[in-house]
Structures are given as C-alpha cells and as structure tokens.
Design an enzyme around this catalytic site. Structure first.
Site, PDB file in Angstrom:
ATOM      1  N   GLN A  55     -21.662   1.538 -21.961  1.00  0.00           N
ATOM      2  CA  GLN A  55     -22.456   1.785 -20.693  1.00  0.00           C
ATOM      3  C   GLN A  55     -23.404   3.059 -20.847  1.00  0.00           C
ATOM      4  OE1 GLN A  55     -21.021   3.049 -16.475  1.00  0.00           O
ATOM      5  NE2 GLN A  55     -21.722   1.075 -16.216  1.00  0.00           N
ATOM      6  N   CYS A  85     -23.508   4.980  -9.986  1.00  0.00           N
ATOM      7  CA  CYS A  85     -22.664   6.192  -9.767  1.00  0.00           C
ATOM      8  C   CYS A  85     -23.275   7.122  -8.719  1.00  0.00           C
ATOM      9  CB  CYS A  85     -22.931   6.975 -11.053  1.00  0.00           C
ATOM     10  SG  CYS A  85     -21.947   8.433 -10.932  1.00  0.00           S
ATOM     11  N   LYS A 124     -24.793  -2.923 -14.009  1.00  0.00           N
ATOM     12  CA  LYS A 124     -24.041  -2.816 -13.004  1.00  0.00           C
ATOM     13  C   LYS A 124     -24.457  -2.053 -11.835  1.00  0.00           C
ATOM     14  CE  LYS A 124     -19.772  -1.301 -11.493  1.00  0.00           C
ATOM     15  NZ  LYS A 124     -19.278   0.039 -11.771  1.00  0.00           N
ATOM     16  N   ASN A 184     -17.075  -6.623  -7.951  1.00  0.00           N
ATOM     17  CA  ASN A 184     -16.457  -5.519  -8.114  1.00  0.00           C
ATOM     18  C   ASN A 184     -16.223  -4.825  -6.745  1.00  0.00           C
ATOM     19  OD1 ASN A 184     -17.191  -2.350  -9.038  1.00  0.00           O
ATOM     20  ND2 ASN A 184     -15.448  -3.066  -9.403  1.00  0.00           N
ATOM     21  N   GLY A 185     -15.075  -4.140  -6.616  1.00  0.00           N
ATOM     22  CA  GLY A 185     -14.694  -3.176  -5.524  1.00  0.00           C
ATOM     23  C   GLY A 185     -13.458  -3.949  -4.567  1.00  0.00           C
ATOM     24  N   GLY A 208     -11.200  -1.630 -11.289  1.00  0.00           N
ATOM     25  CA  GLY A 208     -11.317  -0.223 -11.720  1.00  0.00           C
ATOM     26  C   GLY A 208      -9.855   0.246 -11.315  1.00  0.00           C
ATOM     27  N   ARG A 209     -10.115   1.021  -9.988  1.00  0.00           N
ATOM     28  CA  ARG A 209      -8.767   1.466  -9.570  1.00  0.00           C
ATOM     29  C   ARG A 209      -7.609   0.766  -9.624  1.00  0.00           C
ATOM     30  NH1 ARG A 209     -11.690   3.187  -4.207  1.00  0.00           N
ATOM     31  NH2 ARG A 209     -12.361   1.312  -4.649  1.00  0.00           N
TER      32      ARG A 209
HETATM   33  C1  LIG Z   1     -12.977   8.151 -11.230  1.00  0.00           C
HETATM   34  C2  LIG Z   1     -13.950   7.106 -11.294  1.00  0.00           C
HETATM   35  C3  LIG Z   1     -15.021   6.990 -12.200  1.00  0.00           C
HETATM   36  C4  LIG Z   1     -15.838   5.774 -12.219  1.00  0.00           C
HETATM   37  N1  LIG Z   1     -16.599   5.847 -13.366  1.00  0.00           N
HETATM   38  C5  LIG Z   1     -17.683   4.834 -13.582  1.00  0.00           C
HETATM   39  C6  LIG Z   1     -18.425   4.702 -14.818  1.00  0.00           C
HETATM   40  O1  LIG Z   1     -18.529   5.479 -15.474  1.00  0.00           O
HETATM   41  N2  LIG Z   1     -19.369   3.676 -14.593  1.00  0.00           N
HETATM   42  C7  LIG Z   1     -19.457   2.658 -13.787  1.00  0.00           C
HETATM   43  O2  LIG Z   1     -19.997   1.784 -13.728  1.00  0.00           O
HETATM   44  N3  LIG Z   1     -18.673   2.711 -12.761  1.00  0.00           N
HETATM   45  C8  LIG Z   1     -17.639   3.942 -12.580  1.00  0.00           C
HETATM   46  N4  LIG Z   1     -16.965   4.230 -11.470  1.00  0.00           N
HETATM   47  C9  LIG Z   1     -16.717   2.824 -10.449  1.00  0.00           C
HETATM   48  C10 LIG Z   1     -15.898   2.008 -10.819  1.00  0.00           C
HETATM   49  O3  LIG Z   1     -16.541   1.356 -11.979  1.00  0.00           O
HETATM   50  C11 LIG Z   1     -15.931   0.807  -9.689  1.00  0.00           C
HETATM   51  O4  LIG Z   1     -17.299   0.303  -9.529  1.00  0.00           O
HETATM   52  C12 LIG Z   1     -15.479   1.155  -8.432  1.00  0.00           C
HETATM   53  O5  LIG Z   1     -14.315   2.156  -8.510  1.00  0.00           O
HETATM   54  C13 LIG Z   1     -15.085   0.010  -7.458  1.00  0.00           C
HETATM   55  O6  LIG Z   1     -14.219  -0.877  -8.165  1.00  0.00           O
HETATM   56  P1  LIG Z   1     -12.532  -0.740  -7.790  1.00  0.00           P
HETATM   57  O7  LIG Z   1     -12.255  -0.831  -6.242  1.00  0.00           O
HETATM   58  O8  LIG Z   1     -12.199  -1.644  -8.656  1.00  0.00           O
HETATM   59  O9  LIG Z   1     -12.240   0.580  -8.317  1.00  0.00           O
HETATM   60  C14 LIG Z   1     -15.931   5.040 -11.340  1.00  0.00           C
HETATM   61  C15 LIG Z   1     -14.829   4.980 -10.299  1.00  0.00           C
HETATM   62  C16 LIG Z   1     -14.257   6.251 -10.238  1.00  0.00           C
HETATM   63  C17 LIG Z   1     -13.087   6.171  -9.072  1.00  0.00           C
END
Ligand SMILES: Cc1cc2nc3c(=O)[nH]c(=O)nc-3n(C[C@H](O)[C@H](O)[C@H](O)COP(=O)(O)O)c2cc1C
Length: 325
Positions: A55, A85, A124, A184-185, A208-209
């Site tokens: 990325q 971001c 993304k 996503n989310g 992600g989380r």
């Molecule tokens: C600590 C943290 C770091 C993240 N870093 C990135 C990143 O480097 N690139 C990215 O596309 N999204 C990043 N995200 C966003 C996640 O990829 C994702 O889009 C967002 O958390 C929502 O998805 P989730 O509910 O499954 O976590 C980050 C999120 C968190 C909480």
C-alpha cells in the site's frame, strides 16, 4: 494497518487461517523516499502462502510512480493506493483521506499509477471527506480508470472509526464499478460479516480491528459461507493467541527490550481486551514487565469459558457495528 499488520502479525494471522490476501502497512511516499525495510520485509519474507499487496500513501505523483516501479522488483500481488487515512498530519498534506478534498489531484494520481503499474492496481477509499453525499462524484472518477479492485471503508474521513458505516454507498459502487468491490468497516464477527455482505452486495470483506481481536474470524466466515459449523473460541484459546503474538513480535524485534516489548503488545491488547472483564484492561495497561503481562493474561484467560462473539457495542475501540446485524 500502521504498526499492526507487520510481518509477525501476518505470520500469526496465518496460523489461525488468515485472510485470502494481505495488505502491507502504508509506504509513506514523498520526493526522497526510499523503501522502508520494516515494511518491505512483510513482502520479501512473506511465507504465509497468501499474496500481499503493497500500500502507498502520498500526494507527489512522480514519487508515487517511482516507488510503484521500485516495488515491481519484489513479489507483490499488486499496488494499493490509500485514500482513507484520516490522521490530521496525513490529511494536511493532501495525502490519504485528504485527497478526497482534492479530486483533480486524486484523479491525476490514479491515472498516473494506472499507467505505470502493469499488474494489479487497487484503491482503498472512504466514502467522502465530510459527507457520504460526496461518494457519487468519487465513483465517477474511479470508474474512469481501470482499477482492479475498489475497497471501501464505508465512513467519511471525518467520521474516523466510531460510527456505523454507510452500506448504501458500497452498494452503489457494486452496481456501478466494473471491478470487484470489497466492503470494509465494523465487521467484528460472522453475523456482522454476513450483514455487511447482505447490506452492500460486495464481492468480499476486508477486516481490520476485528481480526486483531479475533484472528479466527477468517475461518469462521469461511465455515459459515460453506454451511459448516462455526468454531467457538474460549478464553484459553485467546490466551494461546496472545502468547503466539508475544513470541512472534519479540522474535522479529531487532532491539528487544522487555519493557518496550510489553508496551508494543499493549497496542494489540487494547483491541483484544474489549468485552472481557473491565479489570483485564485496567491491569494490562499497568503491566510493565513481561512477568506482569503474562500473569495478568493468565489470571483472566486461563480457563475454558467461551469468549463473547462481539465486543460491547459501545466500547472504546469498536462502535456502530450493531447496524450491520
Ligand atoms: C491502528 C490502525 C491503523 C490503520 N492503518 C491503516 C493503513 O495503514 N492503511 C489502510 O488502508 N487502513 C488503515 N487503517 C484502517 C483500517 O484498514 C480499516 O479501514 C478501518 O479500521 C475499518 O475497518 P475495521 O472496522 O475492520 O477495522 C487503520 C486502522 C487502524 C485502527
């Protein structure tokens, strides 16, 4: 995810089934940027057996094209552009989510990267900067370029992480884009994963989380898709996961220091503790030595009680996922 989805984390995810593919932390590209070893190793030493996308985040077109070219020398599945971001330091420089306010420049970047990348080029995005009503305009731009996959974190930049997502935006993208669309989310368990697919019609999910908290989630979803029973997870399973993570991250550190390592683990633990006893978080936050850390984990997790499927709906780091059920 920054400081999370590094090589040791990917290795640990893979032990529990892992996703179909990984995406690196972002390479933060600028004019004099050289590829950071700490991120590059998640490509060069990836032995998960699953593809990994690199990325990029940035706003300097020439530099982005140069770095995308340099990455072609490594075994990347493709290049992904971060348009989501929300960090103020990133957005102020019109990178990441900040590009959603500079549509001409965003389009110029997408066009240049598409031209420069012979293989897969994916994007993304969030659904807007201030409002999800901006999304239709964004989609028009994405449609004009032959991107290979569009992943949508269904919030605006200003919504950051703590609201329900806008599934109707993702659905609109599914209807209008030629390429696969990934939702996503807020997917935190099988029920919210199935809900996200039902509400958006997306071709897949990015998690992600929810995966930090529950690395079993990928196999649980796969089981559910194929009509098989979904494995239940116990507290002692979670203890095993934390110990794997602890060892894998320690083995990867070139400056191993016990106190620093405990602090590094807390980044992951803040997600993991949500929905387990409140005191667990309290004691983990105060752990200073590896002995404290392991003792607290064992005190709270060393038994066979099942874990809750989901964190509490309004916990500090998870919010708004009930709307997906
Ligand atoms: C600590 C943290 C770091 C993240 N870093 C990135 C990143 O480097 N690139 C990215 O596309 N999204 C990043 N995200 C966003 C996640 O990829 C994702 O889009 C967002 O958390 C929502 O998805 P989730 O509910 O499954 O976590 C980050 C999120 C968190 C909480």
């Amino acid at each position: 995810m920054q400081d999370v989805t590094n090589l040791p984390f990917m290795r640990v995810m893979q032990r529990y089934g892992g996703p179909d593919y990984y995406v690196t932390e972002y390479f933060r590209v600028h004019a004099d940027y050289t590829l950071e070893k700490k991120i590059l190793c998640s490509i060069t030493e990836n032995e998960t057996g699953r593809p990994v996308y690199a990325q990029l985040i940035g706003q300097d077109i020439e530099a982005l094209v140069r770095v995308a070219g340099e990455l072609q020398a490594y075994p990347v599945a493709g290049i992904d552009l971060n348009l989501g971001c929300p960090a103020p330091v990133v957005c102020r420089k019109d990178a990441g989510g900040g590009l959603l306010r500079k549509l001409d420049h965003m389009e110029a970047i997408i066009a240049a990267l598409r031209d420069a990348i012979p293989g897969k080029f994916t994007v993304k995005t969030r659904v807007g900067y201030d409002s999800h009503h901006e999304f239709a305009k964004l989609l028009e731009i994405f449609q004009r370029h032959a991107i290979d996959t569009l992943t949508i974190h269904g919030r605006t930049v200003t919504e950051r992480y703590q609201t329900p997502i806008h599934p109707e935006c993702i659905r609109m993208a599914v209807e209008q884009m030629q390429c696969p669309v990934i939702a996503n989310g807020n997917v935190v368990d099988v029920q919210t994963g199935l809900g996200a697919l039902r509400q958006t019609g997306a071709d897949g999910l990015m998690i992600g989380r929810g995966a930090i908290r529950n690395p079993w989630i990928f196999d649980q979803l796969r089981a559910s898709f194929s009509g098989e029973p979904v494995a239940k997870v116990s507290r002692s399973d979670l203890l095993g996961y934390i110990e794997h993570l602890y060892q894998e991250i320690a083995a990867h550190a070139d400056d191993f220091d016990p106190g620093k390592h405990v602090n590094r683990m807390k980044k992951y633990m803040l997600y993991i503790v949500q929905g387990i006893d409140e005191d667990f978080e309290h004691y983990i936050r105060r752990a200073k030595t590896p002995e404290d850390f392991h003792r607290v984990c064992r005190d709270f997790l060393d038994h066979a009680d099942p874990l809750p499927d989901r964190p509490p709906e309004k916990s500090k780091l998870f919010c708004g996922f009930d709307a997906l059920r």
